[in-house]
Scaffold this motif. Sequence first.
Motif, PDB file in Angstrom:
ATOM      1  N   SER A  25     -22.347   8.245   3.737  1.00 51.20           N
ATOM      2  CA  SER A  25     -22.293   7.357   2.574  1.00 51.20           C
ATOM      3  C   SER A  25     -23.689   7.242   1.969  1.00 51.20           C
ATOM      4  N   LYS A  26     -23.767   6.620   0.797  1.00 50.37           N
ATOM      5  CA  LYS A  26     -25.077   6.408   0.156  1.00 50.37           C
ATOM      6  C   LYS A  26     -25.991   5.582   1.056  1.00 50.37           C
ATOM      7  N   GLY A  27     -25.419   4.552   1.694  1.00 51.27           N
ATOM      8  CA  GLY A  27     -26.220   3.712   2.572  1.00 51.27           C
ATOM      9  C   GLY A  27     -26.763   4.467   3.770  1.00 51.27           C
ATOM     10  N   MET A  28     -25.949   5.347   4.350  1.00 52.58           N
ATOM     11  CA  MET A  28     -26.394   6.145   5.503  1.00 52.58           C
ATOM     12  C   MET A  28     -27.496   7.113   5.084  1.00 52.58           C
ATOM     13  N   LYS A  29     -27.345   7.717   3.909  1.00 51.30           N
ATOM     14  CA  LYS A  29     -28.386   8.622   3.416  1.00 51.30           C
ATOM     15  C   LYS A  29     -29.686   7.865   3.156  1.00 51.30           C
ATOM     16  N   GLN A  30     -29.558   6.616   2.689  1.00 46.49           N
ATOM     17  CA  GLN A  30     -30.757   5.809   2.455  1.00 46.49           C
ATOM     18  C   GLN A  30     -31.468   5.521   3.773  1.00 46.49           C
ATOM     19  N   LYS A  31     -30.698   5.195   4.803  1.00 43.17           N
ATOM     20  CA  LYS A  31     -31.290   4.972   6.127  1.00 43.17           C
ATOM     21  C   LYS A  31     -31.996   6.231   6.622  1.00 43.17           C
ATOM     22  N   LEU A  32     -31.366   7.381   6.427  1.00 41.97           N
ATOM     23  CA  LEU A  32     -31.958   8.656   6.840  1.00 41.97           C
ATOM     24  C   LEU A  32     -33.283   8.889   6.119  1.00 41.97           C
ATOM     25  N   GLY A  33     -33.308   8.583   4.819  1.00 39.01           N
ATOM     26  CA  GLY A  33     -34.538   8.732   4.045  1.00 39.01           C
ATOM     27  C   GLY A  33     -35.642   7.800   4.526  1.00 39.01           C
ATOM     28  N   ILE A  34     -35.266   6.581   4.899  1.00 40.69           N
ATOM     29  CA  ILE A  34     -36.256   5.618   5.410  1.00 40.69           C
ATOM     30  C   ILE A  34     -36.854   6.123   6.720  1.00 40.69           C
ATOM     31  N   VAL A  35     -36.005   6.588   7.627  1.00 38.79           N
ATOM     32  CA  VAL A  35     -36.492   7.120   8.910  1.00 38.79           C
ATOM     33  C   VAL A  35     -37.451   8.276   8.660  1.00 38.79           C
ATOM     34  N   CYS A  36     -37.082   9.165   7.745  1.00 35.93           N
ATOM     35  CA  CYS A  36     -37.915  10.321   7.438  1.00 35.93           C
ATOM     36  C   CYS A  36     -39.268   9.910   6.867  1.00 35.93           C
ATOM     37  N   ALA A  37     -39.288   8.875   6.022  1.00 34.77           N
ATOM     38  CA  ALA A  37     -40.536   8.434   5.384  1.00 34.77           C
ATOM     39  C   ALA A  37     -41.504   7.794   6.368  1.00 34.77           C
ATOM     40  N   PHE A  38     -40.965   7.099   7.388  1.00 33.77           N
ATOM     41  CA  PHE A  38     -41.806   6.314   8.291  1.00 33.77           C
ATOM     42  C   PHE A  38     -42.090   6.994   9.627  1.00 33.77           C
ATOM     43  N   MET A  39     -41.326   8.017  10.016  1.00 31.08           N
ATOM     44  CA  MET A  39     -41.309   8.471  11.407  1.00 31.08           C
ATOM     45  C   MET A  39     -42.598   9.138  11.866  1.00 31.08           C
ATOM     46  N   HIS A  40     -43.440   9.626  10.945  1.00 33.08           N
ATOM     47  CA  HIS A  40     -44.696  10.273  11.341  1.00 33.08           C
ATOM     48  C   HIS A  40     -45.879   9.309  11.280  1.00 33.08           C
ATOM     49  N   ASP A  41     -45.581   8.010  11.132  1.00 29.49           N
ATOM     50  CA  ASP A  41     -46.595   6.960  11.178  1.00 29.49           C
ATOM     51  C   ASP A  41     -47.698   7.182  10.141  1.00 29.49           C
ATOM     52  N   PRO A  42     -47.327   7.322   8.855  1.00 30.93           N
ATOM     53  CA  PRO A  42     -48.341   7.614   7.832  1.00 30.93           C
ATOM     54  C   PRO A  42     -49.198   6.394   7.500  1.00 30.93           C
ATOM     55  N   LYS A  43     -50.395   6.660   6.977  1.00 28.39           N
ATOM     56  CA  LYS A  43     -51.303   5.578   6.569  1.00 28.39           C
ATOM     57  C   LYS A  43     -50.861   4.935   5.252  1.00 28.39           C
ATOM     58  N   VAL A  44     -50.232   5.745   4.399  1.00 29.60           N
ATOM     59  CA  VAL A  44     -49.851   5.307   3.052  1.00 29.60           C
ATOM     60  C   VAL A  44     -48.372   5.597   2.846  1.00 29.60           C
ATOM     61  N   LEU A  45     -47.665   4.654   2.209  1.00 33.19           N
ATOM     62  CA  LEU A  45     -46.239   4.832   1.937  1.00 33.19           C
ATOM     63  C   LEU A  45     -45.963   4.586   0.460  1.00 33.19           C
TER      64      LEU A  45
END
Length: 297
Positions: free
Chosen positions: A131-151
């Motif tokens: 669903s759209k919500g599940m894809k959004q969760k997947l995108g959030i995990v992808c954005a944060f998972m490498h512990d970046p300094k800037v988001l």
Amino acid sequence: MSVIEINGLTKDYGNNKGIFDLSFRVEEGEVFGYLGPNGAGKTTTIRHLMGFVTPDKGNAYILGNDCIKETDIIMKELGYLPAEMAFFDGMNGMDFLEFMAKMRGMSNTSLRDKLIDMFDLNAKISIRKMSKGMKQKLGIVCAFMHDPKVLLLDEPTSGLDPLMQKIFAELILEEKSKGKTILMSSHIFEEIERTCDRVGIIKQGHLVAIENIKNLKEKRRRTYLITFDSPETAKEFMKKNHSANVEITGAVAKVTIMGNIAALIRELANFNVLDLDTERSSLEDVFMQYYGDSVNH
């Protein structure tokens, strides 16, 4: 130290579409809200920061690196969540996350696994069936998972239910406590209010204001729907109330006030109140309350 710096950024697509002479900075450890209605220029700004678009004028920097000329350096320290996400539909969620981890040279997946649990994401499902919500969760995990300094987060809670929105806000505050620098665009005032230190308000490509979020809270008008035990009680409240604008419909009073609500609470203590609810302000209402005609370009 300014981690994100935008100087005179302009991209004119014609017909008043684009962004025009934007200048602002986001400091180290700050959560900066970028607020505006759909089509205001939020995504265009973020696409310039990502190096996807070359400006007509001006420049942008992240961590002192030019967003057009030094994109490869920036990407090592950057997490990005686009407003419109494109996935490889033939993969399942975990396949995609592992693919992105390899691209980033990640060896430690503990943060990825923590985020999957936090957002209750079933990453084994085919992306095509999400669903759209599940894809959004997947995108959030992808954005944060490498512990970046800037988001850079473009409409990050789009498609999330209220519980997941709350969890996302908690994640933002946790990352802020670690000293991360976050620019988060949204058209939802409450989302920005919950998490940000400052907010930039953009309309029709023009930055109309930058405000401390505390100042915005003090200026903001709020509307309350108060249900009394009878229409007579509501009328009596209206006669005695001097702190706000009041409209009466039967036993319900619609009360609009700005700033501190302590006086209203004191007055309500003298009446039999059955229910108290908050009427959510639209974004356009918020704009007009703060800036009046100055937002109309």
